[in-house]
Design a protein around this motif. Structure first.
Motif, PDB file in Angstrom:
ATOM      1  N   VAL A  28      -7.239   1.295  -8.030  1.00 13.08           N
ATOM      2  CA  VAL A  28      -6.542   2.250  -7.177  1.00 13.08           C
ATOM      3  C   VAL A  28      -5.768   1.447  -6.138  1.00 13.08           C
ATOM      4  O   VAL A  28      -6.330   0.583  -5.472  1.00 13.08           O
ATOM      5  CB  VAL A  28      -7.526   3.216  -6.477  1.00 13.08           C
ATOM      6  CG1 VAL A  28      -6.776   4.223  -5.628  1.00 13.08           C
ATOM      7  CG2 VAL A  28      -8.392   3.925  -7.495  1.00 13.08           C
ATOM      8  N   VAL A  29      -4.472   1.727  -6.023  1.00 10.96           N
ATOM      9  CA  VAL A  29      -3.632   1.011  -5.071  1.00 10.96           C
ATOM     10  C   VAL A  29      -2.895   1.987  -4.160  1.00 10.96           C
ATOM     11  O   VAL A  29      -2.600   3.113  -4.554  1.00 10.96           O
ATOM     12  CB  VAL A  29      -2.614   0.083  -5.783  1.00 10.96           C
ATOM     13  CG1 VAL A  29      -3.320  -1.034  -6.523  1.00 10.96           C
ATOM     14  CG2 VAL A  29      -1.727   0.861  -6.718  1.00 10.96           C
ATOM     15  N   ASP A  30      -2.615   1.521  -2.951  1.00 14.00           N
ATOM     16  CA  ASP A  30      -1.855   2.309  -1.985  1.00 14.00           C
ATOM     17  C   ASP A  30      -0.366   2.073  -2.177  1.00 14.00           C
ATOM     18  O   ASP A  30       0.056   0.951  -2.475  1.00 14.00           O
ATOM     19  CB  ASP A  30      -2.218   1.893  -0.551  1.00 14.00           C
ATOM     20  CG  ASP A  30      -3.607   2.332  -0.166  1.00 14.00           C
ATOM     21  OD1 ASP A  30      -3.885   3.539  -0.255  1.00 14.00           O
ATOM     22  OD2 ASP A  30      -4.409   1.472   0.239  1.00 14.00           O
ATOM     23  N   LEU A  31       0.404   3.111  -1.974  1.00  9.55           N
ATOM     24  CA  LEU A  31       1.860   2.993  -1.931  1.00  9.55           C
ATOM     25  C   LEU A  31       2.322   3.758  -0.698  1.00  9.55           C
ATOM     26  O   LEU A  31       2.281   4.991  -0.663  1.00  9.55           O
ATOM     27  CB  LEU A  31       2.499   3.543  -3.207  1.00  9.55           C
ATOM     28  CG  LEU A  31       4.027   3.529  -3.258  1.00  9.55           C
ATOM     29  CD1 LEU A  31       4.583   2.133  -2.941  1.00  9.55           C
ATOM     30  CD2 LEU A  31       4.521   3.997  -4.606  1.00  9.55           C
ATOM     31  N   ASP A  32       2.713   3.003   0.305  1.00 11.06           N
ATOM     32  CA  ASP A  32       3.115   3.559   1.594  1.00 11.06           C
ATOM     33  C   ASP A  32       4.628   3.764   1.612  1.00 11.06           C
ATOM     34  O   ASP A  32       5.402   2.808   1.545  1.00 11.06           O
ATOM     35  CB  ASP A  32       2.686   2.603   2.714  1.00 11.06           C
ATOM     36  CG  ASP A  32       2.944   3.159   4.096  1.00 11.06           C
ATOM     37  OD1 ASP A  32       3.502   4.279   4.213  1.00 11.06           O
ATOM     38  OD2 ASP A  32       2.598   2.471   5.065  1.00 11.06           O
ATOM     39  N   ILE A  33       5.039   5.015   1.710  1.00  9.92           N
ATOM     40  CA  ILE A  33       6.449   5.375   1.668  1.00  9.92           C
ATOM     41  C   ILE A  33       7.199   4.939   2.942  1.00  9.92           C
ATOM     42  O   ILE A  33       8.416   4.810   2.931  1.00  9.92           O
ATOM     43  CB  ILE A  33       6.577   6.905   1.432  1.00  9.92           C
ATOM     44  CG1 ILE A  33       7.933   7.266   0.854  1.00  9.92           C
ATOM     45  CG2 ILE A  33       6.262   7.682   2.681  1.00  9.92           C
ATOM     46  CD1 ILE A  33       8.023   8.715   0.402  1.00  9.92           C
ATOM     47  N   SER A  34       6.462   4.653   4.015  1.00 10.08           N
ATOM     48  CA  SER A  34       7.114   4.295   5.289  1.00 10.08           C
ATOM     49  C   SER A  34       7.905   2.994   5.192  1.00 10.08           C
ATOM     50  O   SER A  34       8.815   2.760   5.983  1.00 10.08           O
ATOM     51  CB  SER A  34       6.091   4.205   6.420  1.00 10.08           C
ATOM     52  OG  SER A  34       5.258   3.079   6.251  1.00 10.08           O
ATOM     53  N   GLN A  35       7.593   2.150   4.201  1.00  9.16           N
ATOM     54  CA  GLN A  35       8.320   0.893   4.033  1.00  9.16           C
ATOM     55  C   GLN A  35       9.791   1.095   3.720  1.00  9.16           C
ATOM     56  O   GLN A  35      10.608   0.196   3.916  1.00  9.16           O
ATOM     57  CB  GLN A  35       7.664   0.042   2.943  1.00  9.16           C
ATOM     58  CG  GLN A  35       7.747   0.664   1.551  1.00  9.16           C
ATOM     59  CD  GLN A  35       7.033  -0.141   0.501  1.00  9.16           C
ATOM     60  OE1 GLN A  35       7.251  -1.338   0.387  1.00  9.16           O
ATOM     61  NE2 GLN A  35       6.161   0.524  -0.260  1.00  9.16           N
ATOM     62  N   TRP A  36      10.164   2.277   3.244  1.00 14.25           N
ATOM     63  CA  TRP A  36      11.551   2.563   2.896  1.00 14.25           C
ATOM     64  C   TRP A  36      12.245   3.446   3.928  1.00 14.25           C
ATOM     65  O   TRP A  36      13.353   3.923   3.693  1.00 14.25           O
ATOM     66  CB  TRP A  36      11.622   3.209   1.518  1.00 14.25           C
ATOM     67  CG  TRP A  36      11.058   2.336   0.442  1.00 14.25           C
ATOM     68  CD1 TRP A  36      11.458   1.075   0.115  1.00 14.25           C
ATOM     69  CD2 TRP A  36       9.996   2.657  -0.447  1.00 14.25           C
ATOM     70  NE1 TRP A  36      10.697   0.587  -0.912  1.00 14.25           N
ATOM     71  CE2 TRP A  36       9.783   1.547  -1.289  1.00 14.25           C
ATOM     72  CE3 TRP A  36       9.181   3.770  -0.622  1.00 14.25           C
ATOM     73  CZ2 TRP A  36       8.829   1.500  -2.283  1.00 14.25           C
ATOM     74  CZ3 TRP A  36       8.218   3.733  -1.615  1.00 14.25           C
ATOM     75  CH2 TRP A  36       8.044   2.610  -2.432  1.00 14.25           C
ATOM     76  N   LEU A  37      11.580   3.690   5.058  1.00 16.58           N
ATOM     77  CA  LEU A  37      12.154   4.508   6.126  1.00 16.58           C
ATOM     78  C   LEU A  37      12.697   3.593   7.219  1.00 16.58           C
ATOM     79  O   LEU A  37      12.144   2.527   7.478  1.00 16.58           O
ATOM     80  CB  LEU A  37      11.094   5.439   6.719  1.00 16.58           C
ATOM     81  CG  LEU A  37      10.359   6.365   5.746  1.00 16.58           C
ATOM     82  CD1 LEU A  37       9.286   7.150   6.488  1.00 16.58           C
ATOM     83  CD2 LEU A  37      11.326   7.285   5.033  1.00 16.58           C
ATOM     84  N   GLU A  38      13.747   4.024   7.862  1.00  9.79           N
ATOM     85  CA  GLU A  38      14.290   3.254   8.980  1.00  9.79           C
ATOM     86  C   GLU A  38      13.282   3.286  10.124  1.00  9.79           C
ATOM     87  O   GLU A  38      12.849   4.368  10.545  1.00  9.79           O
ATOM     88  CB  GLU A  38      15.626   3.846   9.428  1.00  9.79           C
ATOM     89  CG  GLU A  38      16.325   2.991  10.466  1.00  9.79           C
ATOM     90  CD  GLU A  38      17.723   3.495  10.776  1.00  9.79           C
ATOM     91  OE1 GLU A  38      18.011   3.652  11.971  1.00  9.79           O
ATOM     92  OE2 GLU A  38      18.505   3.735   9.831  1.00  9.79           O
TER      93      GLU A  38
END
Length: 168
Positions: A28-38
């Motif tokens: 199980v891995v995390d994928l944090d969408i904030s890395q693609w936000l300004e």
């Protein structure tokens, strides 16, 4: 004269179901969408899509992905849908939430796909102890599905089982 010792468990029609052997080991891995936000907070669609196009999603191959945003950004639902649509072709599953939620959802999906026809009208005991941490949802989902198939469902070991269900 002494009676011979008889292994009644071996002679019983009970089918031992070892969930640990049945349930695959997955990462199980995390994928944090904030890395693609300004600044981790602001979604600008054009830049967001450009970042996604530059990302190699093959790192999620055969993994259970916990998609989330670690900041307090307020995001439209399509942002998560878009990321999931790019990860989904390579991952086992993509779930919005934390690792526990992702693993629970995967367990549910896995159990729903199992072929349980070999347990038709038979007493089944789901092995209780093991070395791996199997989500309780896997036990619940398996038990729920077995109720429509098996004659009875028990949990534990043959020498000390807990009755869960018995068809009337």
């Amino acid at each position: 004269m002494e009676e011979p010792i008889v292994n009644r468990v071996a002679k019983s029609p009970l089918i031992n179901l070892d969930l640990e052997a049945l349930f695959p080991e997955v990462e199980v891995v995390d994928l944090d969408i904030s890395q693609w936000l300004e600044a981790g907070f602001i979604l600008k669609e054009k830049e967001f899509r450009a970042h996604l196009q530059e990302t190699d999603f093959s790192i999620f191959q055969d993994k259970v992905v916990a998609l989330h945003c670690s900041t307090d950004a307020i995001l439209p639902g399509w942002a998560f849908m878009l990321v999931a649509s790019l990860v989904n072709p390579v991952a086992k599953t993509v779930v919005l939430g934390d690792r526990t939620t992702a693993m629970t959802t995967y367990a549910q999906q896995f159990m729903e796909q199992l072929d349980l026809s070999e347990f038709q009208d038979k007493p089944v005991i789901i092995k209780g102890c093991g070395d791996r941490d199997i989500p309780e949802q896997a036990l619940i989902a398996l038990s729920n599905r077995l109720q429509g198939v098996a004659k009875s469902v028990l949990f534990g070991e043959a020498c000390s089982s807990v009755p869960i269900y018995k068809r009337r």
